[in-house]
Motif scaffolding. Sequence first.
Motif, PDB file in Angstrom:
ATOM      1  N   ALA A 162      32.772  32.586  46.640  1.00 37.22           N
ATOM      2  CA  ALA A 162      31.514  32.598  45.901  1.00 37.22           C
ATOM      3  C   ALA A 162      31.313  33.906  45.135  1.00 37.22           C
ATOM      4  CB  ALA A 162      30.347  32.385  46.863  1.00 37.22           C
ATOM      5  N   ASP A 163      31.912  34.998  45.610  1.00 34.90           N
ATOM      6  CA  ASP A 163      31.743  36.304  44.959  1.00 34.90           C
ATOM      7  C   ASP A 163      32.723  36.531  43.813  1.00 34.90           C
ATOM      8  OD1 ASP A 163      29.743  36.872  46.741  1.00 34.90           O
ATOM      9  OD2 ASP A 163      31.029  38.037  48.085  1.00 34.90           O
ATOM     10  N   LEU A 164      33.796  35.751  43.754  1.00 35.32           N
ATOM     11  CA  LEU A 164      34.823  35.939  42.731  1.00 35.32           C
ATOM     12  C   LEU A 164      34.243  35.719  41.346  1.00 35.32           C
ATOM     13  CD1 LEU A 164      37.879  36.495  42.343  1.00 35.32           C
ATOM     14  CD2 LEU A 164      38.168  34.046  42.258  1.00 35.32           C
ATOM     15  N   HIS A 165      34.450  36.684  40.471  1.00 40.58           N
ATOM     16  CA  HIS A 165      33.937  36.586  39.105  1.00 40.58           C
ATOM     17  C   HIS A 165      34.994  36.022  38.167  1.00 40.58           C
ATOM     18  CE1 HIS A 165      31.605  37.515  35.577  1.00 40.58           C
ATOM     19  NE2 HIS A 165      32.530  38.345  35.127  1.00 40.58           N
ATOM     20  N   ARG A 166      36.173  36.660  38.137  1.00 41.36           N
ATOM     21  CA  ARG A 166      37.254  36.182  37.269  1.00 41.36           C
ATOM     22  C   ARG A 166      38.571  36.838  37.640  1.00 41.36           C
ATOM     23  NH1 ARG A 166      37.301  39.248  31.494  1.00 41.36           N
ATOM     24  NH2 ARG A 166      36.891  41.308  32.287  1.00 41.36           N
ATOM     25  N   VAL A 167      39.640  36.256  37.118  1.00 36.88           N
ATOM     26  CA  VAL A 167      40.983  36.814  37.247  1.00 36.88           C
ATOM     27  C   VAL A 167      41.401  37.246  35.852  1.00 36.88           C
ATOM     28  CG1 VAL A 167      43.378  36.365  37.887  1.00 36.88           C
ATOM     29  CG2 VAL A 167      41.527  35.309  39.175  1.00 36.88           C
TER      30      VAL A 167
ATOM     31  N   TRP B 102      35.201  40.789  41.365  1.00 36.39           N
ATOM     32  CA  TRP B 102      34.215  40.063  42.157  1.00 36.39           C
ATOM     33  C   TRP B 102      32.963  40.906  42.299  1.00 36.39           C
ATOM     34  CZ3 TRP B 102      37.931  42.965  44.455  1.00 36.39           C
ATOM     35  CH2 TRP B 102      37.569  43.755  45.529  1.00 36.39           C
ATOM     36  N   HIS B 103      31.856  40.233  42.568  1.00 32.95           N
ATOM     37  CA  HIS B 103      30.572  40.897  42.786  1.00 32.95           C
ATOM     38  C   HIS B 103      30.322  40.940  44.281  1.00 32.95           C
ATOM     39  CE1 HIS B 103      29.302  41.115  38.609  1.00 32.95           C
ATOM     40  NE2 HIS B 103      29.836  39.921  38.456  1.00 32.95           N
ATOM     41  N   ALA B 104      30.338  42.128  44.823  1.00 30.88           N
ATOM     42  CA  ALA B 104      30.127  42.291  46.259  1.00 30.88           C
ATOM     43  C   ALA B 104      28.724  42.843  46.516  1.00 30.88           C
ATOM     44  CB  ALA B 104      31.178  43.220  46.829  1.00 30.88           C
TER      45      ALA B 104
ATOM     46  N   ALA C 126      25.692  45.518  41.105  1.00 33.92           N
ATOM     47  CA  ALA C 126      25.489  45.047  39.738  1.00 33.92           C
ATOM     48  C   ALA C 126      26.816  44.993  38.974  1.00 33.92           C
ATOM     49  CB  ALA C 126      24.508  45.954  39.020  1.00 33.92           C
ATOM     50  N   ARG C 127      27.664  45.981  39.209  1.00 40.40           N
ATOM     51  CA  ARG C 127      28.960  46.010  38.531  1.00 40.40           C
ATOM     52  C   ARG C 127      30.013  45.330  39.394  1.00 40.40           C
ATOM     53  NH1 ARG C 127      30.353  51.864  36.576  1.00 40.40           N
ATOM     54  NH2 ARG C 127      32.236  50.690  36.190  1.00 40.40           N
ATOM     55  N   PRO C 128      30.923  44.605  38.776  1.00 40.15           N
ATOM     56  CA  PRO C 128      31.965  43.938  39.582  1.00 40.15           C
ATOM     57  C   PRO C 128      32.980  44.943  40.124  1.00 40.15           C
ATOM     58  CG  PRO C 128      32.337  43.551  37.263  1.00 40.15           C
ATOM     59  CD  PRO C 128      31.024  44.272  37.367  1.00 40.15           C
ATOM     60  N   ALA C 129      33.474  44.675  41.310  1.00 38.93           N
ATOM     61  CA  ALA C 129      34.563  45.456  41.883  1.00 38.93           C
ATOM     62  C   ALA C 129      35.865  44.874  41.351  1.00 38.93           C
ATOM     63  CB  ALA C 129      34.508  45.381  43.400  1.00 38.93           C
ATOM     64  N   ARG C 130      36.865  45.727  41.199  1.00 41.05           N
ATOM     65  CA  ARG C 130      38.158  45.285  40.677  1.00 41.05           C
ATOM     66  C   ARG C 130      39.252  45.601  41.674  1.00 41.05           C
ATOM     67  NH1 ARG C 130      35.402  47.484  36.492  1.00 41.05           N
ATOM     68  NH2 ARG C 130      34.973  46.088  34.753  1.00 41.05           N
ATOM     69  N   LEU C 131      40.177  44.675  41.793  1.00 41.36           N
ATOM     70  CA  LEU C 131      41.300  44.828  42.706  1.00 41.36           C
ATOM     71  C   LEU C 131      42.560  44.363  42.000  1.00 41.36           C
ATOM     72  CD1 LEU C 131      42.515  45.197  45.594  1.00 41.36           C
ATOM     73  CD2 LEU C 131      41.903  42.817  45.989  1.00 41.36           C
ATOM     74  N   SER C 132      43.547  45.245  41.933  1.00 40.12           N
ATOM     75  CA  SER C 132      44.824  44.865  41.344  1.00 40.12           C
ATOM     76  C   SER C 132      45.630  44.112  42.394  1.00 40.12           C
ATOM     77  CB  SER C 132      45.580  46.109  40.893  1.00 40.12           C
ATOM     78  OG  SER C 132      46.781  45.748  40.282  1.00 40.12           O
ATOM     79  N   ALA C 133      46.121  42.942  42.026  1.00 45.53           N
ATOM     80  CA  ALA C 133      46.901  42.124  42.953  1.00 45.53           C
ATOM     81  C   ALA C 133      48.362  42.128  42.513  1.00 45.53           C
ATOM     82  CB  ALA C 133      46.358  40.701  42.990  1.00 45.53           C
ATOM     83  N   GLU C 134      49.241  42.538  43.408  1.00 47.39           N
ATOM     84  CA  GLU C 134      50.662  42.634  43.078  1.00 47.39           C
ATOM     85  C   GLU C 134      51.292  41.280  42.778  1.00 47.39           C
ATOM     86  OE1 GLU C 134      52.142  44.739  46.442  1.00 47.39           O
ATOM     87  OE2 GLU C 134      51.127  46.574  45.876  1.00 47.39           O
ATOM     88  N   ALA C 135      50.714  40.215  43.289  1.00 53.08           N
ATOM     89  CA  ALA C 135      51.255  38.877  43.044  1.00 53.08           C
ATOM     90  C   ALA C 135      50.858  38.339  41.673  1.00 53.08           C
ATOM     91  CB  ALA C 135      50.774  37.911  44.116  1.00 53.08           C
ATOM     92  N   LEU C 136      49.933  39.022  40.986  1.00 52.73           N
ATOM     93  CA  LEU C 136      49.435  38.541  39.695  1.00 52.73           C
ATOM     94  C   LEU C 136      49.848  39.412  38.520  1.00 52.73           C
ATOM     95  CD1 LEU C 136      45.781  37.680  40.769  1.00 52.73           C
ATOM     96  CD2 LEU C 136      47.786  36.195  40.769  1.00 52.73           C
ATOM     97  N   ARG C 137      50.474  40.542  38.773  1.00 57.21           N
ATOM     98  CA  ARG C 137      50.772  41.494  37.705  1.00 57.21           C
ATOM     99  C   ARG C 137      52.255  41.839  37.726  1.00 57.21           C
ATOM    100  NH1 ARG C 137      51.205  46.913  37.926  1.00 57.21           N
ATOM    101  NH2 ARG C 137      50.525  46.873  40.088  1.00 57.21           N
TER     102      ARG C 137
END
Length: 142
Positions: A85-90, A98-100, A103-114
């Motif tokens: 439910a918190d996921l904003h976009r990929v 994602w919004h945790a 107000a500003r979304p948190a960002r996480l780099s995923a090694e499986a996606l980059r």
Amino acid sequence: MDLDTAVVRAPAAHRAVAAATNIVVGYFVARLVLRLTPLSPEVTYGGCLALATLLAFRAWQSRIELTSAAAKVHNLLASTTVRRADLHRVREDGRIEWHAGAARPARLSAEALRCPWWAFGHVTHDYALNRERVRRWHRVAR
């Protein structure tokens, strides 16, 4: 693992190179530590290569587990759970936003996606498919 859990991983060759690189870097870190400290070589090599082996295992096991409630992102150094439910976009660069509760979304780099820089764009199609798989998982939730 549950039957309703999907796992997204980087290509095996890329995970293997990342794991092997950790061992090599661990060796050179041990050499540097030996030059800078009066520690014994056995302790230094043993400690550095043990840590490098742990990081190599984490690099090999990097993945994203998509469950019905959340995405569990396991990267080299940390694991994070992002509720569906918190996921904003990929993003196209392989980051998950994602919004945790902020107000500003948190960002996480995923090694499986980059795609890593050292792959020089090789198999970018596989990473694009991984990003689309996570996006599809997110769209189904709506």
